[in-house]
Design a protein around this motif. Structure first.
Motif, PDB file in Angstrom:
ATOM      1  N   GLN A  65      54.638  61.184  36.224  1.00  0.00           N
ATOM      2  CA  GLN A  65      53.675  60.386  36.985  1.00  0.00           C
ATOM      3  C   GLN A  65      52.290  60.470  36.348  1.00  0.00           C
ATOM      4  O   GLN A  65      51.607  59.455  36.173  1.00  0.00           O
ATOM      5  CB  GLN A  65      53.617  60.860  38.439  1.00  0.00           C
ATOM      6  CG  GLN A  65      52.720  60.014  39.317  1.00  0.00           C
ATOM      7  CD  GLN A  65      53.291  58.638  39.542  1.00  0.00           C
ATOM      8  OE1 GLN A  65      54.463  58.488  39.832  1.00  0.00           O
ATOM      9  NE2 GLN A  65      52.468  57.614  39.408  1.00  0.00           N
ATOM     10  N   ILE A  66      51.878  61.672  36.000  1.00  0.00           N
ATOM     11  CA  ILE A  66      50.570  61.854  35.359  1.00  0.00           C
ATOM     12  C   ILE A  66      50.511  61.096  34.036  1.00  0.00           C
ATOM     13  O   ILE A  66      49.518  60.425  33.744  1.00  0.00           O
ATOM     14  CB  ILE A  66      50.263  63.347  35.148  1.00  0.00           C
ATOM     15  CG1 ILE A  66      49.855  63.983  36.472  1.00  0.00           C
ATOM     16  CG2 ILE A  66      49.182  63.557  34.101  1.00  0.00           C
ATOM     17  CD1 ILE A  66      49.673  65.474  36.409  1.00  0.00           C
ATOM     18  N   GLY A 110      45.205  56.833  31.181  1.00  0.00           N
ATOM     19  CA  GLY A 110      44.734  55.711  30.383  1.00  0.00           C
ATOM     20  C   GLY A 110      45.076  55.818  28.909  1.00  0.00           C
ATOM     21  O   GLY A 110      45.279  54.810  28.235  1.00  0.00           O
ATOM     22  N   ASP A 111      45.141  57.042  28.390  1.00  0.00           N
ATOM     23  CA  ASP A 111      45.478  57.239  26.981  1.00  0.00           C
ATOM     24  C   ASP A 111      46.077  58.635  26.802  1.00  0.00           C
ATOM     25  O   ASP A 111      46.176  59.417  27.751  1.00  0.00           O
ATOM     26  CB  ASP A 111      44.262  57.032  26.076  1.00  0.00           C
ATOM     27  CG  ASP A 111      43.109  57.974  26.377  1.00  0.00           C
ATOM     28  OD1 ASP A 111      43.336  59.088  26.894  1.00  0.00           O
ATOM     29  OD2 ASP A 111      41.964  57.612  26.069  1.00  0.00           O
ATOM     30  N   GLU A 165      43.805  61.708  27.744  1.00  0.00           N
ATOM     31  CA  GLU A 165      43.721  61.935  29.187  1.00  0.00           C
ATOM     32  C   GLU A 165      45.014  62.550  29.705  1.00  0.00           C
ATOM     33  O   GLU A 165      44.987  63.476  30.523  1.00  0.00           O
ATOM     34  CB  GLU A 165      43.442  60.617  29.925  1.00  0.00           C
ATOM     35  CG  GLU A 165      43.343  60.795  31.429  1.00  0.00           C
ATOM     36  CD  GLU A 165      43.171  59.485  32.179  1.00  0.00           C
ATOM     37  OE1 GLU A 165      43.238  59.529  33.421  1.00  0.00           O
ATOM     38  OE2 GLU A 165      42.976  58.427  31.548  1.00  0.00           O
ATOM     39  N   ALA A 166      46.146  62.061  29.225  1.00  0.00           N
ATOM     40  CA  ALA A 166      47.442  62.597  29.652  1.00  0.00           C
ATOM     41  C   ALA A 166      47.559  64.070  29.270  1.00  0.00           C
ATOM     42  O   ALA A 166      48.001  64.896  30.076  1.00  0.00           O
ATOM     43  CB  ALA A 166      48.574  61.789  29.031  1.00  0.00           C
ATOM     44  N   ARG A 167      47.164  64.410  28.057  1.00  0.00           N
ATOM     45  CA  ARG A 167      47.234  65.801  27.599  1.00  0.00           C
ATOM     46  C   ARG A 167      46.362  66.699  28.478  1.00  0.00           C
ATOM     47  O   ARG A 167      46.787  67.772  28.909  1.00  0.00           O
ATOM     48  CB  ARG A 167      46.816  65.898  26.137  1.00  0.00           C
ATOM     49  CG  ARG A 167      47.006  67.253  25.531  1.00  0.00           C
ATOM     50  CD  ARG A 167      46.773  67.331  24.030  1.00  0.00           C
ATOM     51  NE  ARG A 167      45.901  66.328  23.451  1.00  0.00           N
ATOM     52  CZ  ARG A 167      46.314  65.264  22.753  1.00  0.00           C
ATOM     53  NH1 ARG A 167      47.590  65.058  22.551  1.00  0.00           N
ATOM     54  NH2 ARG A 167      45.448  64.419  22.248  1.00  0.00           N
ATOM     55  N   LEU A 168      45.163  66.253  28.782  1.00  0.00           N
ATOM     56  CA  LEU A 168      44.255  67.025  29.627  1.00  0.00           C
ATOM     57  C   LEU A 168      44.826  67.206  31.028  1.00  0.00           C
ATOM     58  O   LEU A 168      44.853  68.322  31.572  1.00  0.00           O
ATOM     59  CB  LEU A 168      42.883  66.332  29.690  1.00  0.00           C
ATOM     60  CG  LEU A 168      41.859  66.982  30.604  1.00  0.00           C
ATOM     61  CD1 LEU A 168      41.441  68.338  30.056  1.00  0.00           C
ATOM     62  CD2 LEU A 168      40.645  66.077  30.753  1.00  0.00           C
ATOM     63  N   ARG A 169      45.305  66.115  31.610  1.00  0.00           N
ATOM     64  CA  ARG A 169      45.816  66.175  32.986  1.00  0.00           C
ATOM     65  C   ARG A 169      47.106  66.986  33.089  1.00  0.00           C
ATOM     66  O   ARG A 169      47.294  67.722  34.064  1.00  0.00           O
ATOM     67  CB  ARG A 169      46.012  64.768  33.528  1.00  0.00           C
ATOM     68  CG  ARG A 169      44.660  64.043  33.722  1.00  0.00           C
ATOM     69  CD  ARG A 169      44.818  62.640  34.237  1.00  0.00           C
ATOM     70  NE  ARG A 169      45.407  62.673  35.583  1.00  0.00           N
ATOM     71  CZ  ARG A 169      46.014  61.633  36.147  1.00  0.00           C
ATOM     72  NH1 ARG A 169      46.117  60.484  35.493  1.00  0.00           N
ATOM     73  NH2 ARG A 169      46.517  61.724  37.357  1.00  0.00           N
TER      74      ARG A 169
END
Length: 90
Positions: free
Chosen positions: A30-31, A36-37, A40-44
């Motif tokens: 889901q994350i 958006g990119d 961001e996915a890696r951070l979240r």
């Protein structure tokens, strides 16, 4: 800490991140889908799992076919093997 122990701890950290992601795959997917990119996915994902950049990068680099029960069991077995090699645990 010698080089072998450092490598063992690093591999164990990565395996623990991947195992957590497998246990929480719905949240992880889901994350990733909502991000958006890739950055961001890696951070979240890192925030969700409480892991650093290296662990979250390995999670993002996994293919969905790697989230099977058999694969999880193999990774968990490897993690236990690594833990048994460490003198004081992870």
């Amino acid at each position: 800490m010698d080089e072998d122990e450092r490598q063992t701890r690093q591999e164990l950290m990565i395996l623990d991140a991947v195992l957590q992601a497998m246990d929480r795959r719905d949240e992880v997917f889901q994350i990733i889908g909502d991000s958006g990119d890739e950055d961001e996915a890696r951070l979240r994902v890192g925030q969700l799992l409480g892991v650093g950049a290296l662990g979250s990068r390995f999670v993002l680099d996994m293919q969905a076919k790697g989230f099977t029960r058999d694969r999880r069991q193999a990774l968990a077995s490897r993690a236990e093997e690594l833990r048994s090699k460490l003198p004081d645990g992870p």
